[in-house]
Every structure is written in structure tokens, then in C-alpha cells.
Design an enzyme around this catalytic site. Structure first.
Site, PDB file in Angstrom:
ATOM      1  N   LYS A  54     -35.193  35.905  15.935  1.00 58.36           N
ATOM      2  CA  LYS A  54     -35.227  35.260  17.626  1.00 58.36           C
ATOM      3  C   LYS A  54     -34.242  35.532  18.064  1.00 58.36           C
ATOM      4  O   LYS A  54     -34.370  35.315  19.597  1.00 58.36           O
ATOM      5  CB  LYS A  54     -35.317  33.806  16.500  1.00 58.36           C
ATOM      6  CG  LYS A  54     -36.226  33.366  16.036  1.00 58.36           C
ATOM      7  CD  LYS A  54     -36.052  31.900  14.927  1.00 58.36           C
ATOM      8  CE  LYS A  54     -37.545  31.885  14.248  1.00 58.36           C
ATOM      9  NZ  LYS A  54     -37.280  30.748  12.967  1.00 58.36           N
ATOM     10  N   GLN A  98     -33.374  26.773  10.897  1.00 59.69           N
ATOM     11  CA  GLN A  98     -33.980  27.803   9.712  1.00 59.69           C
ATOM     12  C   GLN A  98     -34.652  27.172   9.106  1.00 59.69           C
ATOM     13  O   GLN A  98     -33.456  26.590   8.481  1.00 59.69           O
ATOM     14  CB  GLN A  98     -33.214  28.891   9.396  1.00 59.69           C
ATOM     15  CG  GLN A  98     -34.685  30.345   9.717  1.00 59.69           C
ATOM     16  CD  GLN A  98     -35.866  30.364  10.449  1.00 59.69           C
ATOM     17  OE1 GLN A  98     -36.108  30.180  11.176  1.00 59.69           O
ATOM     18  NE2 GLN A  98     -36.818  30.639   9.662  1.00 59.69           N
ATOM     19  N   ASP A 121     -38.904  23.569  17.397  1.00 54.35           N
ATOM     20  CA  ASP A 121     -39.848  23.308  16.408  1.00 54.35           C
ATOM     21  C   ASP A 121     -40.450  22.696  16.135  1.00 54.35           C
ATOM     22  O   ASP A 121     -41.856  22.890  16.023  1.00 54.35           O
ATOM     23  CB  ASP A 121     -38.813  23.291  15.348  1.00 54.35           C
ATOM     24  CG  ASP A 121     -38.742  25.032  14.633  1.00 54.35           C
ATOM     25  OD1 ASP A 121     -39.447  25.699  14.864  1.00 54.35           O
ATOM     26  OD2 ASP A 121     -38.328  24.449  13.572  1.00 54.35           O
TER      27      ASP A 121
END
Ligand code: GUN
Length: 298
Positions: A54, A98, A121
């Protein structure tokens, strides 16, 4: 084997990233540097690889990335404090926490602490609710990438019957909401469904997101169906290990009109749409910062 049935996620992701890169340049020309904060708690090896990818991809797009690595025993209060600081920091546009988190941290509590406008997200209940109401909000990266691939393959999805296999918060549920927003008729099948296979056989579109290697073979598919395989499962194949999807690719291929391979299908789309969400967050925050000044001028 005809390769024309393959949906090329790598090429699609490269197109999305190219556009993001261009749009980032436009923002920079206005004096805005988009930035993504990535938080990793603990040392889960797969998460470390995801986070590294990422960060690399962000740099390639011209997005500044700030990495926070917290120990596996980091108190929940410390994580919430960091998220609060990042929420208040105007130079940070997106915050990615994460998953999975160590067991002593409440996942929902941590995800709810992220400001909805920085929730790249799309996991905050404000964004989940907004998606279910069909509002323009930040949406989860993997299912958003799947919609992109489906629209590239089929054009307008309106009126298609889509079956989503799996009901996770990260993929299955938001996938169903996005397909509904795209005017599909949507069925979600899961471990308690009475005849998942028969329901799946009715589908024009199948999205497989169960995490069970090669569960769906040709007998689950209507001839001509379009199949999106979200599964990434590592299996032992003799001496070697390799990645397979939730769909039995070799069995499904003759039956379908198009299918994503594993790897190289949905996988690259997740990071591409994380970058796109970071860009959207930066654009929306820039707009919100401009509005009060313009209002004063009026
Ligand atoms: N872990 C596995 N998939 C994801 C994802 O899409 N977002 C985050 N934050 N963590 C994950």
C-alpha cells in the site's frame, strides 16, 4: 484456452492508478499534497506485506504515506489516541487501520474512531449506512474494484441478477449494497443458505467471497455467467504452495462468458481503489476547506 474470457485486473488497476496519479498532480498544482496514514498493530506477516504494498503504491501515485507501527501489546487507548491525533491533523487525508487487529483491541471501537471523511476503507458505520442509502460516500476498496471490473466487462449492470457468495463486513455485505446501487437484483448466499448452489445457478453475475478454495465449480454456474473471484487461498500443490480462488477456475472457464483469474484479477483492484479513495478524501476535504472562505466573500 481462449484468453478473451479473462478479466484482466492488473491492466484495470493500472488504468485506475494512472488516473489517480494525474488527479494527484492536479491537486498538487493547487498546493494540496494528498496524504495517507497507515497503521499496523502487531507483526502479522501477511499484514506487513499488504501494508508495504500500500505504501509503495501510494508513493508511485504521488500520495505521501505515513506509516505507524505499533507493538502487538499496544494498549487500545494508545491506538485510539493516535487515531484522534490523525483525525485532527489537516495534513492527513486518509487513515487506514490494517486488519486483523490483536485480540485485546475492539475492532469496531477502533474503526468507529476514524473520522468518516478520512475512512478510506469505508468501514465506519456512517459510510456503511450512507452506502446502504445510496449516498455518495467512501466505499470499501475490494467491492468497489469488483464493480469497476463488472462495468468494464458488461457495461450497464441494471436489471442483472447478481449472487454474492459470502456475507463478510469487508466484502460480501458492501458488495451486495454496491450491486443494488447499480440496479442489480441481488441475492446473498452464505453458510446457512438452503441451496446455495441452485441459487447461484440463477445468476448473471457471481461474486465469490467465501475464503474456501475452489468451492464453486461449473455446476454452480449458469452458462454465460460473469464470475468475479475475490478469494485468495494458499493451497499445497505437491511440493509447492500456490494461490487459488474460491472458484474452480479450470472447471468454470468453459461455462462462463468472463472470469477473473487468481492471482491477477480482483487482487490488484483493492490497492488501486485505496489510492482512489485517498484522492477522493483529499478532494472533498479541499472543497470543504474552500467553502467557508467563499461563503465569507459572498
Ligand atoms: N485486511 C484485509 N483486507 C483489508 C482491507 O481491505 N482493509 C484493511 N484495513 N485491512 C484489511
Amino acid at each position: 484456452m481462449s484468453t478473451s474470457k479473462l478479466i484482466d485486473g492488473k491492466a484495470a488497476a493500472a488504468r485506475v492508478l494512472q488516473q489517480v496519479k494525474q488527479d494527484v498532480l492536479d491537486l498538487k498544482a493547487e498546493g494540496i499534497q494528498p496524504a495517507l496514514a497507515v497503521i499496523l498493530v502487531g507483526e502479522d506477516p501477511a499484514s506487513q506485506v499488504y501494508v508495504r504494498n500500500k505504501i509503495l503504491r501510494a508513493e508511485e501515485c504521488g500520495i505521501r504515506s505515513i506509516e505507524y507501527r505499533l507493538g502487538a501489546d499496544c494498549p487500545q487507548a494508545r491506538l485510539l489516541e493516535l487515531i484522534a491525533e490523525l483525525n485532527d491533523d489537516a495534513s492527513v487525508n486518509g487513515i487506514l487501520l490494517q486488519l486483523p487487529l490483536p485480540r485485546h483491541i475492539e475492532e469496531t471501537r477502533a474503526l468507529q474512531a476514524i473520522a468518516p471523511g478520512k475512512d478510506v476503507d469505508g468501514f465506519h458505520s456512517e459510510n456503511v449506512g450512507g452506502l446502504s442509502q445510496g449516498r455518495e460516500v467512501l466505499t470499501p476498496c475490494t467491492p468497489t474494484g469488483c464493480i469497476y471490473l463488472l462495468e468494464q466487462t458488461l457495461g450497464d449492470l441494471s436489471g442483472k441478477h447478481a449472487v454474492v457468495v459470502g456475507r463478510s463486513n469487508i466484502v460480501g455485505k458492501p458488495m451486495a449494497a454496491l450491486l443494488l446501487k447499480a440496479h442489480c437484483s441481488v441475492t446473498v448466499v452464505h453458510s446457512r443458505s438452503r441451496d446455495a448452489q441452485a441459487l447461484c445457478r440463477l445468476a448473471d453475475i457471481v461474486v465469490a467471497a467465501v475464503g474456501r478454495p475452489r468451492m464453486i465449480d461449473a455446476s454452480w454456474l449458469k452458462p454465460g455467467a460473469v464470475v468475479i473471484d475475490v478469494g485468495i487461498n494458499r493451497i499445497q500443490d505437491g511440493e509447492r504452495s500456490r494461490l487459488v480462488g474460491d472458484v474452480d477456475f479450470d472447471s468454470a472457464l468453459p461455462q462462463v462468458s468472463a472470469i477473473t483469474p487468481v492471482p491477477g484479477g480482483v487482487g490488484p483492484m483493492t490497492i488501486a481503489f485505496l489510492m482512489k479513495n485517498t484522492l477522493i478524501a483529499a478532494q472533498q476535504q479541499a472543497l470543504a476547506n474552500r467553502q467557508p472562505k467563499e461563503a465569507v466573500c459572498l
